[in-house]
Design a protein around this motif. Structure first.
Motif, short mmCIF file in Angstrom:
data_model
loop_
_atom_site.label_atom_id
_atom_site.label_comp_id
_atom_site.label_asym_id
_atom_site.label_seq_id
_atom_site.Cartn_x
_atom_site.Cartn_y
_atom_site.Cartn_z
N MET A 135 0.90 -1.07 -0.03
CA MET A 135 -0.08 0.16 0.17
C MET A 135 0.96 1.37 -0.10
N GLU A 178 -2.77 5.81 -0.18
CA GLU A 178 -3.77 4.90 0.20
C GLU A 178 -3.77 4.83 1.69
N SER A 220 -5.44 7.72 3.17
CA SER A 220 -6.74 7.77 2.76
C SER A 220 -7.86 6.86 3.78
N ARG A 221 -7.15 5.89 3.89
CA ARG A 221 -7.86 4.86 4.85
C ARG A 221 -8.15 5.46 6.26
N ASP A 254 -9.06 6.31 -8.97
CA ASP A 254 -9.68 7.56 -8.61
C ASP A 254 -10.53 8.05 -9.66
#
Ligand SMILES: C[S@@+](CC[C@H](N)C(=O)[O-])C[C@H]1O[C@@H](n2cnc3c(N)ncnc32)[C@H](O)[C@@H]1O
Length: 534
Positions: free
Chosen positions: A1, A5, A8-9, A205
């Protein structure tokens, strides 16, 4: 990852939206970085909307000796970035608003995916004043923040410095973009413009429409190159252009003097449908397009039958009105259709309190004042605050937002409309250009009309297209007033058949008649070389 990413998580969407945190895909970051490093003397880099520094990571991989200055207004994201860059002595990161800092520094390379924030989502007055003062320009209050990042960056470029930006393509075809394009031309810095319009979801995206601007402060006399990017293969083409600069041309290539900042630039990269037809006139010759009624407080002003009954508002204080685009399904909106909406208790009225002889109306006006409806942006400048905009029902409506092409509706029920539709009022400008509403409407239903209108549309993300009233007023249409009497009769007969059957084939036939009458046909001259319109 990757860093983006995992960030954003763990960070909620509200936070990311507030700062317009949308991350650049790696293949795009590669192209933009290569452009900067095409200047062999590139030593100092600015990354103004740093985020997690995807551009700086990419640049450092390619040229570890550069020194980087990064800005981000959000301490949360920059903290994360600082952890990653902690061992890089040549990377300095500041939590600050880029628009108010660092105006004095100059850089060899500036690389950016700026925040997309509309004028009401940031302190636009203050920032625009700052930009106008420094650049000696007059940008107006509707400018989106991303364009201001671009302008400031151009100002901060060293001689021979390069900038690479990925931004929405909206400015190319919108009013606020005119001055931005003017500044790009004035500074002679724009070298390549890539207009991205991916036909499929190339990246995870939501990047479907965007533009990449490659700029250089090298005062070269080179053309401005414009290319369209619709697939991953096209993206490979960009890489080639970047490496060959300045010995390269894009798909389209223009001397700067040939580009007009006041026009929508779509015409420079998309074939114009209107160019295939002769005898065109502006739509304003036949009709005037005006936006629908804006109440300033729909919740308060819109009524369905049960709300009217509950509050005892008499019919004389209710203006029949279409409030939602979804309520209109067909090209003809009849009295029966309107009656059916009333029966379904949909919103079908606007409160009109101006002529009141009823206590219930007075009470409802008072309720509005208690709830502060009279203090809203639009209502507070009206006299009285509950006055409705004066717009007689228009015989034709046109949809404002469209996904599958512009849609016209014949308002046979003669009801008013809110801003989900624009009003189309036919005009009689002079004796010779007068045409009947039926003929005009028959034309508006055809594909040829839609194609030509589409030359003037605005595009938003996710394939959404919009027309402002003036986009339509200025748009070209076929000059129906030059049709012969027999052609008009033929068209009107087909139109009536369509109306009674809703069989689209009749419209297709009208479409073919019009294309035959107005299409520019090409004939080869005697030598078989040049082509001329006849
Ligand atoms: C579209 S993101 C781009 C992030 C990263 N550069 C990338 O391309 O993946 C824009 C970034 O600008 C930051 N930002 C928003 N307003 C700013 C401002 N006025 N000054 C500096 N940074 C700002 C946001 O916090 C966000 O991280």
């Amino acid at each position: 990852m990757n860093l983006e990413e995992s960030y954003s998580r763990k960070t909620n969407l509200t936070h990311r939206k507030k700062f317009a945190q949308f991350f650049t895909p790696q293949p795009i970051a590669d192209v933009l970085s290569d452009w900067l490093l095409g200047n062999d003397h590139c030593k100092t880099i600015l990354e103004p909307a740093f985020g997690l520094g995807i551009f700086s990571r990419t640049l450092l991989n390619k040229k570890p000796t550069i020194s980087i200055q990064g800005y981000d207004i959000d301490a949360v994201i920059l903290e994360e970035a600082k952890t990653y860059f902690k061992d890089f002595d040549n990377v300095s990161l500041k939590v600050d608003d880029f628009m108010f800092n660092d105006w004095e520094s100059r850089y060899d390379g500036i690389i950016c995916n700026p925040p997309y924030l509309k004028f009401h989502d940031y302190d636009n007055k203050l920032i625009i004043n700052e930009v106008n003062r420094k650049l000696n320009f007059e940008f107006n209050g509707f400018t989106n923040l991303y364009t201001l990042f671009l302008l400031k960056s151009i100002f901060q470029l060293n001689k021979n410095g390069r900038a690479a930006f990925i931004i929405p393509s909206e400015f190319l075809n919108s009013d606020y973009g005119k001055l931005v394009k003017k500044y790009l031309l004035k500074t002679n810095t724009l070298k390549h413009l890539f207009v991205i319009d991916f036909k499929e979801n190339v990246f995870d995206d939501a990047l479907t429409t965007a533009s990449i601007l490659l700029l250089a402060n090298d005062q070269s006399e080179s053309n401005i190159n414009i290319s369209t990017v619709e697939s991953k293969t096209d993206l490979e083409r960009i890489k080639k252009y970047v490496h060959l600069y300045p010995n390269t041309e894009g798909e389209f290539s223009y001397p700067p003097a040939e580009l007009d900042p006041n026009l929508k630039w779509r015409k420079y990269y998309k074939p114009q449908h209107s160019a295939s037809y002769k005898n065109l006139v502006p739509f304003s010759t036949f009709a005037k397009v005006v936006r629908g009624i804006a109440t300033g407080a729909n919740e308060y002003f819109t009524f369905n039958a049960s709300k009217a009954k509950e509050l005892s508002i008499p019919e004389s204080n209710l203006l029949p009105c279409i409030c939602k685009a979804k309520d209109i399904k067909n090209n003809f909106f009849t009295n029966q259709d309107f009656e059916a909406l009333i029966q379904k208790d949909e919103l079908t009225y606007l409160f009109n309190g101006q002529i009141s002889q009823s206590d219930a109306v007075d009470k409802y006006i008072k309720k509005g004042e208690e709830e502060g409806v009279n203090e809203k942006f639009l209502t507070k400048s009206r006299k009285p605050w509950y006055a409705l905009e004066k717009r007689p029902p228009s015989p034709i409506w046109v949809s404002v937002f469209n996904r599958n092409g512009i849609k016209f509706i014949r308002n046979e029920a003669k009801v008013s409309n809110l801003t989900t539709f624009h009003c189309v009022y036919p005009v009689c400008s002079d004796l010779f250009s007068t045409i009947s509403i039926d003929l005009l409407f028959a034309y508006l239903l055809t594909d040829v009309a839609k194609e030509i209108f589409s030359d003037n549309r605005r595009e938003y993300g996710n394939g959404l297209k919009k027309f402002e009233p003036n986009d339509l007023n200025k748009s070209q249409v076929l000059d129906l007033s030059i049709l012969s009497k027999s052609k008009i009769t033929e068209i009107l007969e087909l139109y009536l058949k369509f109306k009674s059957s809703t069989d689209k084939r009749f419209i297709t036939q009208i479409d073919s008649i019009l294309r035959n009458e107005f299409k520019i046909t090409l004939k080869h001259d005697d030598l078989g070389l040049a082509k001329t319109a006849v």
